[in-house]
Design a protein around this motif. Structure first.
Motif, PDB file in Angstrom:
ATOM      1  N   LEU A  90       0.837  -1.200   0.000  1.00  0.00           N
ATOM      2  CA  LEU A  90       0.000   0.000   0.000  1.00  0.00           C
ATOM      3  C   LEU A  90       0.871   1.249   0.000  1.00  0.00           C
ATOM      4  CD1 LEU A  90      -2.736   1.460   0.217  1.00  0.00           C
ATOM      5  CD2 LEU A  90      -2.515   1.265   2.696  1.00  0.00           C
ATOM      6  N   LYS A  91       1.915   1.242   0.826  1.00  0.00           N
ATOM      7  CA  LYS A  91       2.817   2.391   0.883  1.00  0.00           C
ATOM      8  C   LYS A  91       3.456   2.635  -0.474  1.00  0.00           C
ATOM      9  CE  LYS A  91       6.704   4.337   3.479  1.00  0.00           C
ATOM     10  NZ  LYS A  91       6.642   5.499   2.676  1.00  0.00           N
ATOM     11  N   GLU A  92       3.872   1.576  -1.152  1.00  0.00           N
ATOM     12  CA  GLU A  92       4.480   1.731  -2.481  1.00  0.00           C
ATOM     13  C   GLU A  92       3.479   2.337  -3.472  1.00  0.00           C
ATOM     14  OE1 GLU A  92       6.160  -1.930  -3.925  1.00  0.00           O
ATOM     15  OE2 GLU A  92       7.282  -2.257  -2.070  1.00  0.00           O
ATOM     16  N   ARG A  93       2.230   1.845  -3.441  1.00  0.00           N
ATOM     17  CA  ARG A  93       1.211   2.367  -4.364  1.00  0.00           C
ATOM     18  C   ARG A  93       0.905   3.836  -4.063  1.00  0.00           C
ATOM     19  NH1 ARG A  93      -1.379  -2.575  -3.135  1.00  0.00           N
ATOM     20  NH2 ARG A  93      -3.013  -1.458  -2.034  1.00  0.00           N
ATOM     21  N   LEU A  94       0.830   4.173  -2.768  1.00  0.00           N
ATOM     22  CA  LEU A  94       0.574   5.567  -2.406  1.00  0.00           C
ATOM     23  C   LEU A  94       1.735   6.475  -2.808  1.00  0.00           C
ATOM     24  CD1 LEU A  94      -1.136   5.112   1.085  1.00  0.00           C
ATOM     25  CD2 LEU A  94      -2.229   5.779  -1.068  1.00  0.00           C
ATOM     26  N   ASP A  95       2.958   5.997  -2.593  1.00  0.00           N
ATOM     27  CA  ASP A  95       4.127   6.785  -2.988  1.00  0.00           C
ATOM     28  C   ASP A  95       4.125   7.030  -4.497  1.00  0.00           C
ATOM     29  OD1 ASP A  95       4.980   6.911  -0.362  1.00  0.00           O
ATOM     30  OD2 ASP A  95       6.511   5.335  -0.577  1.00  0.00           O
ATOM     31  N   ALA A 104       1.455   7.068  -6.425  1.00  0.00           N
ATOM     32  CA  ALA A 104       0.357   7.987  -6.732  1.00  0.00           C
ATOM     33  C   ALA A 104       0.760   9.433  -6.431  1.00  0.00           C
ATOM     34  CB  ALA A 104      -0.887   7.607  -5.937  1.00  0.00           C
ATOM     35  N   VAL A 105       1.529   9.644  -5.361  1.00  0.00           N
ATOM     36  CA  VAL A 105       2.015  10.990  -5.043  1.00  0.00           C
ATOM     37  C   VAL A 105       2.999  11.441  -6.124  1.00  0.00           C
ATOM     38  CG1 VAL A 105       3.399  12.337  -3.409  1.00  0.00           C
ATOM     39  CG2 VAL A 105       1.616  10.802  -2.562  1.00  0.00           C
ATOM     40  N   LEU A 159      -2.247  12.015  -6.084  1.00  0.00           N
ATOM     41  CA  LEU A 159      -2.550  12.313  -4.689  1.00  0.00           C
ATOM     42  C   LEU A 159      -1.519  13.302  -4.167  1.00  0.00           C
ATOM     43  CD1 LEU A 159      -3.107   8.774  -3.049  1.00  0.00           C
ATOM     44  CD2 LEU A 159      -4.854  10.427  -3.618  1.00  0.00           C
ATOM     45  N   THR A 160      -1.914  14.031  -3.134  1.00  0.00           N
ATOM     46  CA  THR A 160      -0.931  14.851  -2.424  1.00  0.00           C
ATOM     47  C   THR A 160      -0.340  13.987  -1.318  1.00  0.00           C
ATOM     48  OG1 THR A 160      -2.509  15.672  -0.790  1.00  0.00           O
ATOM     49  CG2 THR A 160      -2.295  16.936  -2.850  1.00  0.00           C
ATOM     50  N   GLN A 161       0.779  14.417  -0.779  1.00  0.00           N
ATOM     51  CA  GLN A 161       1.391  13.650   0.318  1.00  0.00           C
ATOM     52  C   GLN A 161       0.460  13.632   1.526  1.00  0.00           C
ATOM     53  OE1 GLN A 161       4.304  11.791   0.150  1.00  0.00           O
ATOM     54  NE2 GLN A 161       3.475  11.006   2.060  1.00  0.00           N
ATOM     55  N   GLU A 162      -0.279  14.709   1.759  1.00  0.00           N
ATOM     56  CA  GLU A 162      -1.218  14.763   2.887  1.00  0.00           C
ATOM     57  C   GLU A 162      -2.330  13.716   2.714  1.00  0.00           C
ATOM     58  OE1 GLU A 162      -0.351  17.613   1.111  1.00  0.00           O
ATOM     59  OE2 GLU A 162       1.149  18.211   2.599  1.00  0.00           O
ATOM     60  N   GLN A 163      -2.809  13.563   1.474  1.00  0.00           N
ATOM     61  CA  GLN A 163      -3.851  12.560   1.218  1.00  0.00           C
ATOM     62  C   GLN A 163      -3.303  11.154   1.444  1.00  0.00           C
ATOM     63  OE1 GLN A 163      -4.700  13.877  -2.782  1.00  0.00           O
ATOM     64  NE2 GLN A 163      -6.695  14.731  -2.173  1.00  0.00           N
ATOM     65  N   ALA A 164      -2.101  10.902   0.975  1.00  0.00           N
ATOM     66  CA  ALA A 164      -1.484   9.588   1.160  1.00  0.00           C
ATOM     67  C   ALA A 164      -1.295   9.285   2.647  1.00  0.00           C
ATOM     68  CB  ALA A 164      -0.152   9.517   0.419  1.00  0.00           C
ATOM     69  N   ASP A 165      -0.852  10.301   3.395  1.00  0.00           N
ATOM     70  CA  ASP A 165      -0.670  10.129   4.842  1.00  0.00           C
ATOM     71  C   ASP A 165      -2.004   9.844   5.528  1.00  0.00           C
ATOM     72  OD1 ASP A 165       2.031  10.581   4.492  1.00  0.00           O
ATOM     73  OD2 ASP A 165       1.942  12.691   5.141  1.00  0.00           O
ATOM     74  N   ALA A 166      -3.071  10.529   5.077  1.00  0.00           N
ATOM     75  CA  ALA A 166      -4.397  10.311   5.663  1.00  0.00           C
ATOM     76  C   ALA A 166      -4.889   8.895   5.388  1.00  0.00           C
ATOM     77  CB  ALA A 166      -5.387  11.330   5.120  1.00  0.00           C
ATOM     78  N   ILE A 167      -4.632   8.398   4.180  1.00  0.00           N
ATOM     79  CA  ILE A 167      -5.039   7.026   3.836  1.00  0.00           C
ATOM     80  C   ILE A 167      -4.279   6.030   4.704  1.00  0.00           C
ATOM     81  CG2 ILE A 167      -4.979   5.271   2.022  1.00  0.00           C
ATOM     82  CD1 ILE A 167      -5.488   7.608   0.016  1.00  0.00           C
TER      83      ILE A 167
END
Length: 156
Positions: free
Chosen positions: A102-107, A109-110, A115-123
């Motif tokens: 999940l972290k890799e996918r969010l990174d 996406a940022v 996504l913004t980093q704030e959105q990724a952190d919230a997820i």
């Protein structure tokens, strides 16, 4: 003669109505008697870890019934489960592996600007807090999982 014919039609109609009535009512009543009444609960979704708790309770009850240690029963159940796992279905990844993916996918996406980093952190925070259903945020309901649109098993 017309009176006799009318009487025959009336009797035939009543007989047909009776047969249909019994034919519809009997299965309905039988089905209603077999259907258990749902019991109200605080939540319809099982709590996180409820499956593991049920499996642990099952292993304890089975161990007590057989007169053997619980850990021996648990090991035997896991061995049988692994033996009966389809060869084309790999073992489920651990919670740590899922969170890393999940972290890799969010990174990514940022990095891609989706996504913004704030959105990724919230997820990430929501997943860690257990906001999403299932262990580690997994949800295996209809329309989700491997066959979801764009998923690995989705039709082309």
């Amino acid at each position: 003669m017309s009176r006799t014919i009318r009487r025959k039609h009336l009797l035939a109609g009543l007989a047909t109505a009776g047969v249909l009535g019994v034919g519809i009512a009997a299965p309905t009543i039988a089905f209603a008697a077999d259907t258990p009444t749902p019991t109200p609960s605080a939540s319809t979704a099982p709590a996180p870890g409820a499956k593991a708790d049920r499996q642990g309770e099952f292993a304890e009850a089975l161990a007590k019934e057989l007169g053997v240690p619980t850990d021996k029963v648990t090991a035997a159940l896991e061995k049988v489960r692994d033996q009966h796992r389809p060869a084309d279905r790999p073992a489920r990844p651990s919670a740590e592996d899922r969170q890393a993916a999940l972290k890799e996918r969010l990174d990514q996406a940022v990095k891609d600007g989706k996504l913004t980093q704030e959105q990724a952190d919230a997820i990430t925070k929501a997943v860690e807090a257990g906001v999403f259903p299932g262990p580690g945020g997994a949800h295996r309901g209809p329309g989700h999982g491997d066959r979801a649109p764009g998923g690995p098993g989705a039709p082309a």
